[in-house]
Design a protein around this motif. Structure first.
Motif, PDB file in Angstrom:
ATOM      1  N   TYR A 144      27.984  22.756  35.467  1.00 10.05           N
ATOM      2  CA  TYR A 144      29.289  22.965  36.101  1.00 10.05           C
ATOM      3  C   TYR A 144      29.929  24.264  35.626  1.00 10.05           C
ATOM      4  O   TYR A 144      31.143  24.437  35.718  1.00 10.05           O
ATOM      5  N   LYS A 147      32.871  26.062  37.439  1.00  7.88           N
ATOM      6  CA  LYS A 147      33.453  25.100  38.374  1.00  7.88           C
ATOM      7  C   LYS A 147      34.604  24.325  37.730  1.00  7.88           C
ATOM      8  O   LYS A 147      34.669  24.194  36.508  1.00  7.88           O
ATOM      9  N   GLU A 148      35.482  23.813  38.555  1.00  8.35           N
ATOM     10  CA  GLU A 148      36.593  22.989  38.076  1.00  8.35           C
ATOM     11  C   GLU A 148      36.053  21.622  37.654  1.00  8.35           C
ATOM     12  O   GLU A 148      35.233  21.011  38.366  1.00  8.35           O
ATOM     13  N   THR A 149      36.495  21.148  36.490  1.00 10.94           N
ATOM     14  CA  THR A 149      36.043  19.854  35.997  1.00 10.94           C
ATOM     15  C   THR A 149      37.227  19.028  35.507  1.00 10.94           C
ATOM     16  O   THR A 149      38.313  19.552  35.252  1.00 10.94           O
ATOM     17  N   SER A 166      35.661  23.819  28.305  1.00  5.18           N
ATOM     18  CA  SER A 166      36.588  24.947  28.487  1.00  5.18           C
ATOM     19  C   SER A 166      35.895  26.291  28.308  1.00  5.18           C
ATOM     20  O   SER A 166      36.383  27.315  28.796  1.00  5.18           O
ATOM     21  N   CYS A 169      34.054  26.362  32.061  1.00  5.42           N
ATOM     22  CA  CYS A 169      34.751  26.108  33.323  1.00  5.42           C
ATOM     23  C   CYS A 169      36.106  26.817  33.367  1.00  5.42           C
ATOM     24  O   CYS A 169      36.766  26.958  32.334  1.00  5.42           O
ATOM     25  N   THR A 171      38.960  25.767  34.661  1.00  2.24           N
ATOM     26  CA  THR A 171      40.015  24.819  34.278  1.00  2.24           C
ATOM     27  C   THR A 171      39.389  23.469  33.986  1.00  2.24           C
ATOM     28  O   THR A 171      38.523  23.005  34.728  1.00  2.24           O
ATOM     29  N   HIS A 173      40.676  19.685  33.605  1.00  2.00           N
ATOM     30  CA  HIS A 173      41.808  18.780  33.808  1.00  2.00           C
ATOM     31  C   HIS A 173      41.580  17.545  32.943  1.00  2.00           C
ATOM     32  O   HIS A 173      40.621  16.794  33.158  1.00  2.00           O
ATOM     33  N   ASN A 196      43.033  27.018  29.185  1.00  2.00           N
ATOM     34  CA  ASN A 196      42.451  26.519  30.439  1.00  2.00           C
ATOM     35  C   ASN A 196      42.191  25.011  30.419  1.00  2.00           C
ATOM     36  O   ASN A 196      41.503  24.494  31.298  1.00  2.00           O
ATOM     37  N   VAL A 233      37.903  18.905  41.973  1.00  2.00           N
ATOM     38  CA  VAL A 233      36.964  19.161  40.876  1.00  2.00           C
ATOM     39  C   VAL A 233      35.548  18.877  41.371  1.00  2.00           C
ATOM     40  O   VAL A 233      35.366  18.153  42.350  1.00  2.00           O
TER      41      VAL A 233
END
Length: 313
Positions: A144, A147-149, A166, A169, A171, A173, A196, A233
């Motif tokens: 990933y 990519k957003e995770t 971090s 990726c 960001t 969350h 991030n 995500v």
């Protein structure tokens, strides 16, 4: 029941159990391995394994376990696809019972029962397993990169995995169910300082969004206000802990309050002579296939030395 005690019984499969079998078999200990109800362990629900040495192009988790099983059997390990349901470590010769009621005696026992990840219990979580849903950021985070995770959890492990992600990726969350974390202060501070990593307090997961092509997002809600939101995500990581598969040993072996078996320093020896532990059944720190395999090797070597010390070999 065996007429003569076996030299070595291995309870559980996976990298630890199969590696223990390979080393034990090559030492002429004639190991008998009982796979348990999940032959191959956690790697059976893992797709690409890219961080195990010797596989430059990566390998599918189930295929890797198949290779390890074949290697163990090549040296005459007897693999039984059964579950050990009960043990008795009271005497110099140990006793174990299969789910069918068979009683087996052995001079040494190597425990490789592993641990199981705790899950949220969502239907979408199971449906999207290995399609963006994972319980190990160190194992799968690389896929990933860029990519957003998202990650669920509030303990030290969750913080460690969020920090790991971090670095890969844009960001991360992070969903925390309460208005505070359980993690140590130093880990909390590291997460909060990482720009991030976006922390969502009092937040729970309602559904993981996606299709056969993978995860596309997550729907969360604030358990104080009831407010819902969808967040885009591609990777969703669950870090709410693991449960060691050690309940059948609780009357016999020393273990931590969390159930992880305790072994002597620089050894795989438990508090019972002739009983050894390897892999995730005693490891709540690393939990990697390579470290599990390493302790499987150690347990087999410890069992061989023990058998020599009591004159069996």
């Amino acid at each position: 029941m065996s007429k003569e005690p076996l030299k070595t019984v291995i309870i559980g499969s996976g990298p630890a159990g199969y590696t223990a079998a390979i080393y034990a078999a090559r030492a002429n200990l004639s190991p008998v391995l009982y796979t348990g109800k999940e032959p191959g362990g956690q790697l059976m629900i893992t797709t690409d394994v890219e961080n195990f040495p010797g596989y430059p192009d990566g390998i599918m988790g189930p295929q890797m376990m198949e290779d390890l099983r074949k290697q163990a059997e090549r040296f005459d390990t007897k693999v039984n696809y059964e579950l050990i349901e009960k043990v008795d470590f009271s005497g110099p010769v140990h006793k174990v019972w299969t789910e069918s009621g068979e009683e087996i005696h052995a001079h040494t026992v190597i425990i490789s029962t592993g641990a199981s990840a705790r899950w949220l219990g969502l239907e979408s979580e199971q449906r999207l397993m290995n399609k963006g849903v994972s319980a190990c950021a160190v194992c799968d985070g690389f896929f990933y990169r860029g990519k957003e995770t998202a990650i669920v959890g509030a303990g030290d492990s969750a913080c460690e995995e969020a920090l790991y992600l971090s670095n890969l990726c844009p960001t991360v969350h992070m969903f925390v169910r309460r208005d505070e974390m359980r993690a140590s202060k130093i880990m909390q501070d590291r997460v909060k300082k990482q720009e991030n990593i976006k922390i969502y307090w009092n937040t729970e997961t309602e559904e993981i969004l996606g299709d056969d092509n993978g995860v596309t997002g997550v729907r969360v809600f604030n358990n104080k206000t009831g407010e819902k939101q969808d967040i885009a995500v591609e990777g969703f990581f669950v870090a709410i802990g693991h449960v060691p598969n050690t309940s059948i040993f609780k009357d016999w072996l020393d273990m931590e309050d969390s159930g992880y078996l305790i072994h002597q320093p620089n050894s795989t020896k438990t508090n019972r002579p002739g009983v050894f532990v390897s892999g995730d059944a005693s490891d709540h720190v690393y939990r990697q296939a390579i470290t599990a395999a390493g302790t499987g090797c150690m347990a087999a070597l410890d069992a061989e030395r023990y058998l020599g010390s009591i004159g069996v070999i």
